[in-house]
Every structure is written in C-alpha cells, then in structure tokens.
Design a protein around this motif. Structure first.
Motif, mmCIF file in Angstrom:
data_model
loop_
_atom_site.group_PDB
_atom_site.id
_atom_site.type_symbol
_atom_site.label_atom_id
_atom_site.label_comp_id
_atom_site.label_asym_id
_atom_site.label_seq_id
_atom_site.Cartn_x
_atom_site.Cartn_y
_atom_site.Cartn_z
ATOM 1 N N GLY A 168 0.814 -1.209 0.000
ATOM 2 C CA GLY A 168 0.000 0.000 0.000
ATOM 3 C C GLY A 168 0.847 1.259 0.000
ATOM 4 N N HIS A 169 1.937 1.242 0.746
ATOM 5 C CA HIS A 169 2.836 2.403 0.754
ATOM 6 C C HIS A 169 3.494 2.591 -0.615
ATOM 7 C CE1 HIS A 169 2.296 3.292 4.922
ATOM 8 N NE2 HIS A 169 2.817 2.157 5.357
ATOM 9 N N TRP A 170 3.838 1.485 -1.283
ATOM 10 C CA TRP A 170 4.482 1.585 -2.593
ATOM 11 C C TRP A 170 3.516 2.184 -3.612
ATOM 12 C CZ3 TRP A 170 4.199 -0.577 -7.590
ATOM 13 C CH2 TRP A 170 5.347 -0.431 -8.362
ATOM 14 N N LEU A 171 2.256 1.754 -3.561
ATOM 15 C CA LEU A 171 1.259 2.325 -4.473
ATOM 16 C C LEU A 171 1.021 3.804 -4.173
ATOM 17 C CD1 LEU A 171 -1.485 -0.469 -4.735
ATOM 18 C CD2 LEU A 171 0.173 0.212 -6.472
ATOM 19 N N ALA A 172 0.963 4.157 -2.880
ATOM 20 C CA ALA A 172 0.756 5.560 -2.530
ATOM 21 C C ALA A 172 1.922 6.418 -2.993
ATOM 22 C CB ALA A 172 0.561 5.698 -1.021
ATOM 23 N N ALA A 173 3.146 5.855 -2.946
ATOM 24 C CA ALA A 173 4.324 6.619 -3.370
ATOM 25 C C ALA A 173 4.317 6.880 -4.868
ATOM 26 C CB ALA A 173 5.602 5.878 -2.965
ATOM 27 N N LEU A 174 3.610 6.046 -5.645
ATOM 28 C CA LEU A 174 3.560 6.269 -7.092
ATOM 29 C C LEU A 174 2.872 7.585 -7.430
ATOM 30 C CD1 LEU A 174 2.655 2.705 -8.470
ATOM 31 C CD2 LEU A 174 4.907 3.768 -8.278
ATOM 32 N N GLY A 175 1.991 8.052 -6.555
ATOM 33 C CA GLY A 175 1.329 9.327 -6.800
ATOM 34 C C GLY A 175 2.280 10.511 -6.777
ATOM 35 N N TYR A 176 3.467 10.339 -6.193
ATOM 36 C CA TYR A 176 4.463 11.411 -6.139
ATOM 37 C C TYR A 176 5.489 11.298 -7.257
ATOM 38 C CZ TYR A 176 2.604 12.334 -1.468
ATOM 39 O OH TYR A 176 1.782 12.637 -0.411
ATOM 40 N N LEU A 270 10.052 -2.284 -3.757
ATOM 41 C CA LEU A 270 9.341 -3.556 -3.855
ATOM 42 C C LEU A 270 9.913 -4.633 -2.940
ATOM 43 C CD1 LEU A 270 8.875 -3.783 -7.738
ATOM 44 C CD2 LEU A 270 7.071 -3.394 -6.052
ATOM 45 N N GLU A 271 11.072 -4.399 -2.364
ATOM 46 C CA GLU A 271 11.732 -5.441 -1.577
ATOM 47 C C GLU A 271 10.914 -5.857 -0.362
ATOM 48 O OE1 GLU A 271 15.549 -3.928 -0.635
ATOM 49 O OE2 GLU A 271 16.356 -4.164 -2.672
ATOM 50 N N MET A 272 10.182 -4.923 0.241
ATOM 51 C CA MET A 272 9.417 -5.215 1.458
ATOM 52 C C MET A 272 7.957 -5.544 1.174
ATOM 53 S SD MET A 272 11.460 -5.142 3.978
ATOM 54 C CE MET A 272 10.277 -5.099 5.327
ATOM 55 N N THR A 273 7.600 -5.738 -0.093
ATOM 56 C CA THR A 273 6.203 -6.015 -0.444
ATOM 57 C C THR A 273 5.927 -7.489 -0.693
ATOM 58 O OG1 THR A 273 6.594 -5.691 -2.814
ATOM 59 C CG2 THR A 273 6.055 -3.739 -1.502
ATOM 60 N N GLY A 274 6.920 -8.340 -0.553
ATOM 61 C CA GLY A 274 6.748 -9.752 -0.860
ATOM 62 C C GLY A 274 6.961 -10.089 -2.309
#
Length: 493
Positions: A168-176, A270-274
């Motif tokens: 979820g954090h990785w997807l939210a970071a894509l907005g920036y 992506l390393e911490m997303t599984g």
C-alpha cells in the motif's frame, strides 16, 4: 501463551459517484431537467405537441435509466453493440500477418492497440539492461519488472500483513512520481514443461555419481513437472512524455535516461512487499512473454531454445479473429473478464488467493491488476467531490440505507486522505486461455467459480475481447486514454 495478534481487514473501495436523481448521473439529470423545461414551454403553445414531446423525452431517458447488474446503462450496451457491428462490417475483427500478409516486411506485428508499439533499450543506474515499451498514440513509456514473489506458504500472518502494508505504501508513493500515469501487476499461471529443471540438473550433474542417484535424478526430471504450474509475476510502470499539463514534452532519449535513473528506487521499494527479487525485463524477455501469450503452443520450442533472439516485430500472432464473446489467436482461444464491482465490506489479505492460483481447467490464466494513482492535489479534490456527491444523493433519495453507508465511507476516505493516504483507481482483468473452442465453456465456468471467493463481480468484455486481451498483458496499455468518449462524459452517465 496465546498470541494477541489480530489479523487486519481491508476494504472501503469506492467508485466515485456522479450527482444525479435516482439512477441518473449528472448528464442524465441535466437532460431530464432541460427536457421538462422544453415540454412545459411546448405545453403552453399546444397540448397535443406537448404529449409528443413527453413521448420523445421518455424514449431518450429510458436508455439512461435501465441498468444491468453490472451498472451499465442500456445506452452503453446499445452503443457497444452498434460499434461492434460497424467494426465487423469493416473487417476490423480479422488480423493476418506474416510473409503472405499486407503487414510491412512480412513480420508478425502485434494487432490492435499495440500495432504501433515499439521497443527501445537502455541501461539503468546500475548498468543493467532494460527495455521500454513505447506507444506513440498516447506517448507512454513502460518499463516491466519480473519478480520472484515469495508466496504465502509457510509464512506467518504478521509477515503477510507487513507485506500488504508496504505494498500500500508503494502504491501511494507512485502518486508522487512525476509523469507516472499507471501501473499494473500481472500474475500468470501456465503449465511447467520441465525444461528449466532439466537444464539445472544437467548443468550440475556429476558423471561419476552412483547409478542409484543418477536413476533417481532422471525419474525426478521426467515425473516432477507433470501436472505442475509455473507462476510468473510482472509489474509494469507507465510514464507519460508530458509530465504535467503545460510542461515540456520529453523526447525518447530523455525518457530512457530518466526512467533508467528511477528503476533502482522503484525496485528497492518492492523489496518489502513480498515481490522478492525484482529485475527489469530485457527486450528479448518481453518479446518471448508476449509471443507465448498469443501462441501458447510455442512454449515448448521457446523454452527448449538455448539462445534468445525473439524480435518485437515478430511477437504478435500470425492470425487472430475477434468474436463478440471470445478471442482466437494462433493456437489459443481466450476470454477476458473485467471487474465491475470491487469486494463489498471487509476482506482478509488472502481474498485473491483463489483467483491467482493455478486451475486445472484453464491452460493459461492471467490476472492483471491495473492501477492509476492520483497525485496529492487530485486525490484531495476527488475525495472531497465524492463526499459532496454522496451527501447530495442521500438528501434526494427515499431509500437511503445504502446511500447512508456511502456517506460514511466517503467521509472515511476523505479523513484517510487528509492523513496522507494515497488515492488510486484500480480494476482487475482476468484472461483464460485454452487450446480449443470446446474448452471455452469449461474455462468460463472455472472463472465464475474462483471469482466467488474473491468477492469480485466480473463481466465478460463483450465486443472488446481483443483490446481487453492486450490490456491484460504487462505492456502498459492505459485503456481510458484510448477511448474516443471524454472521461468527463463517461463519468457523468
């Protein structure tokens, strides 16, 4: 000692609503109000003419009011059917390539939305080669990562929830990310023919090994792949040449350099997303993956080949034919479904397990999650507008049970966005590919079965099977940017 850990739940997926009366959106409400004003003015002049105007207004409003269980209006269904008939009369549902076709240079180029696509190659900040998919019509550049997903087997639930949180954090970071317009995750399951296992055993085989060990290894090589499946996970990230409205459009070389600098940061996130170890795919790897999607029977020859050499211009099918409810391409017959409604209520982290897992009735299955992240400014504007629209529908509705829930959810979304959460539009495409037309009904029944535990409502992409098949590939096709109807009109219906 008993653990006090409580598994979190997920939900509150909302589709923005358009303010309107009843089932009508903003456009339908405006048409109704203008029509009533016109009818009133005509009634002042001629009562008979007003009756005719009322009938005409009713005929116009009926297609906007009638909806199916997927929320599509009769107007949308009728428009899709007319467009399909027109395209079929023009022969747009047929595709032939190769030496005897009209395709330039006798190649097997990709059909439809990918016809003008091309590949360019570059190197990232670490010197690793990567390929960029360029779609000239939308000026989009897509880089694809191949991941070795860890999976949830023998993993603690706390670790799984940590992966979900980081995703979820990785997807939210894509907005920036400046210029980023879309992202996708494709999980593909296909039969494992055992070529990789055979090559690994042969590479490490000791000629002096005992006869019993040699016999055991040979038996494993021949029997282990039987009935097993190969799961591939690919993540595609799409950038636009125009970073923002009013900005300066970047050329191809600039996009290659800029995306090459961003690849290490995207992979580290992506390393911490599984997702496991992720690496950018090369031109040959992308061409091979697309070739197998259009021609499943080529898997044995391509995996047995010692060297690559698949060209992007030859990655498409030699023949393809689109029907109203399925798509035939080389040795495959496919049906693609699209999500019409996200899971209602709260779900657990394993809600999609049955959907992405291999299924014995489907030769090749591709599940693609398409994301369109909004930048922080757009996210705040969207949630506040949705909040106002939900309250408008609540005030003008007699049956307010579901509308009250919508207001509560819209308030929660606005509160979470104010705390820093991202806002992302998403959908799901599911493609089932089999080897004959007789297997299509079995595959369709299997998809209906595995979609139920995922709590997804899927509908077949009638009249657009070829485009949906291409969009389900990890190639960065952003479907809304290929539509002729403006987004403002579509969202107002």
């Amino acid at each position: 000692m008993a653990s006090e850990y409580r598994e979190p739940t997920y939900g509150n997926w909302r589709k923005p609503v358009s303010p309107g009366i009843g089932r009508l959106g903003l456009a339908g409400t405006l048409i109704l109000m203008v029509g009533l004003i016109v009818v009133t003015m005509i009634a002042m002049l001629s009562p008979v003419a007003s009756l005719v105007a009322v009938v005409v207004l009713g005929l116009v409003m009926v297609p906007l009011v009638i909806q199916d269980r997927h929320g599509r209006t009769a107007l949308q269904t009728l428009t899709a059917r007319l467009n399909w008939w027109w395209g079929r009369s023009q022969g747009w549902h047929l595709y032939r390539s190769g030496p005897l076709s009209v395709v330039p240079h006798g190649s097997c180029r990709l059909p439809g939305l990918l016809a003008q696509s091309r590949l360019v190659e570059g190197r990232d900040s670490y010197g690793r080669p990567f390929a960029l998919i360029v779609i000239p019509s939308t000026r989009h550049y897509t880089v694809v990562f191949e991941c070795n997903a860890d999976g949830a087997a023998l993993v603690d639930q706390e670790q799984i929830d940590t992966w979900v949180a980081h995703w979820g954090h990785w997807l939210a970071a894509l907005g920036y990310e400046p210029g980023l317009v879309a992202a996708s995750v494709t999980v593909e399951t296909a039969p494992d023919l055992g070529h990789r296992l055979r090559e690994e055993v042969q590479a490490t085989f000791d000629p002096k090994a005992p006869e019993l060990a040699r016999a055991a290894l040979e038996e494993i090589v021949w029997n282990y792949p039987v009935g097993s499946a190969r799961v591939s996970t690919r993540i595609a990230v799409t950038y636009a040449a125009l970073p923002h409205p009013g900005g300066k459009r970047r050329d191809q070389d600039s996009m290659v350099r800029e995306i090459g600098m961003r690849i290490p940061g995207l992979i580290s996130g992506l390393e911490m997303t599984g997702a496991g170890s992720a690496r950018p795919m090369t031109a040959d790897q992308l061409a091979r993956a697309v070739r197998l999607a259009y021609d499943p029977d080529a898997q044995s020859d391509m995996e047995a080949a010692e060297v690559g050499g698949t060209r992007w211009d030859d990655a498409g099918p030699a023949a393809a034919q689109e029907s109203w409810d399925h798509y035939v391409h080389d040795s495959g017959h496919s049906i693609t479904w699209g999500m019409s409604e996200a899971p209602r209520g709260e779900v657990l982290s394993n809600v999609m397990s049955s959907l992405v897992a291999p299924h014995h009735d489907i030769a090749r299955k591709r599940v693609t999650f398409l994301y369109r992240p909004h930048d922080p400014a757009s996210a705040a504007r969207i949630v506040e507008r949705d909040r106002k629209d939900s309250r408008f529908r609540l005030d003008g509705s007699a049956s307010a049970a579901r509308n009250e829930i919508d207001v509560i959810k819209s308030d929660q979304s606005a509160l979470e966005e104010a705390k820093g959460a991202g806002v992302t539009r998403f959908t799901v495409l599911v493609t089932a590919t089999v080897r004959s037309a007789e297997e299509l009904p079995v595959a369709a029944a299997a998809v209906d079965t595995i979609a139920a535990p995922a709590r997804l409502r899927l509908r077949q992409m009638y009249g657009s099977q070829a485009s949906a098949f291409a969009a389900a590939l990890p190639l960065g096709i952003v479907l809304p940017d290929h539509l002729n109807v403006p987004a403002l009109v579509r969202e107002s219906l």
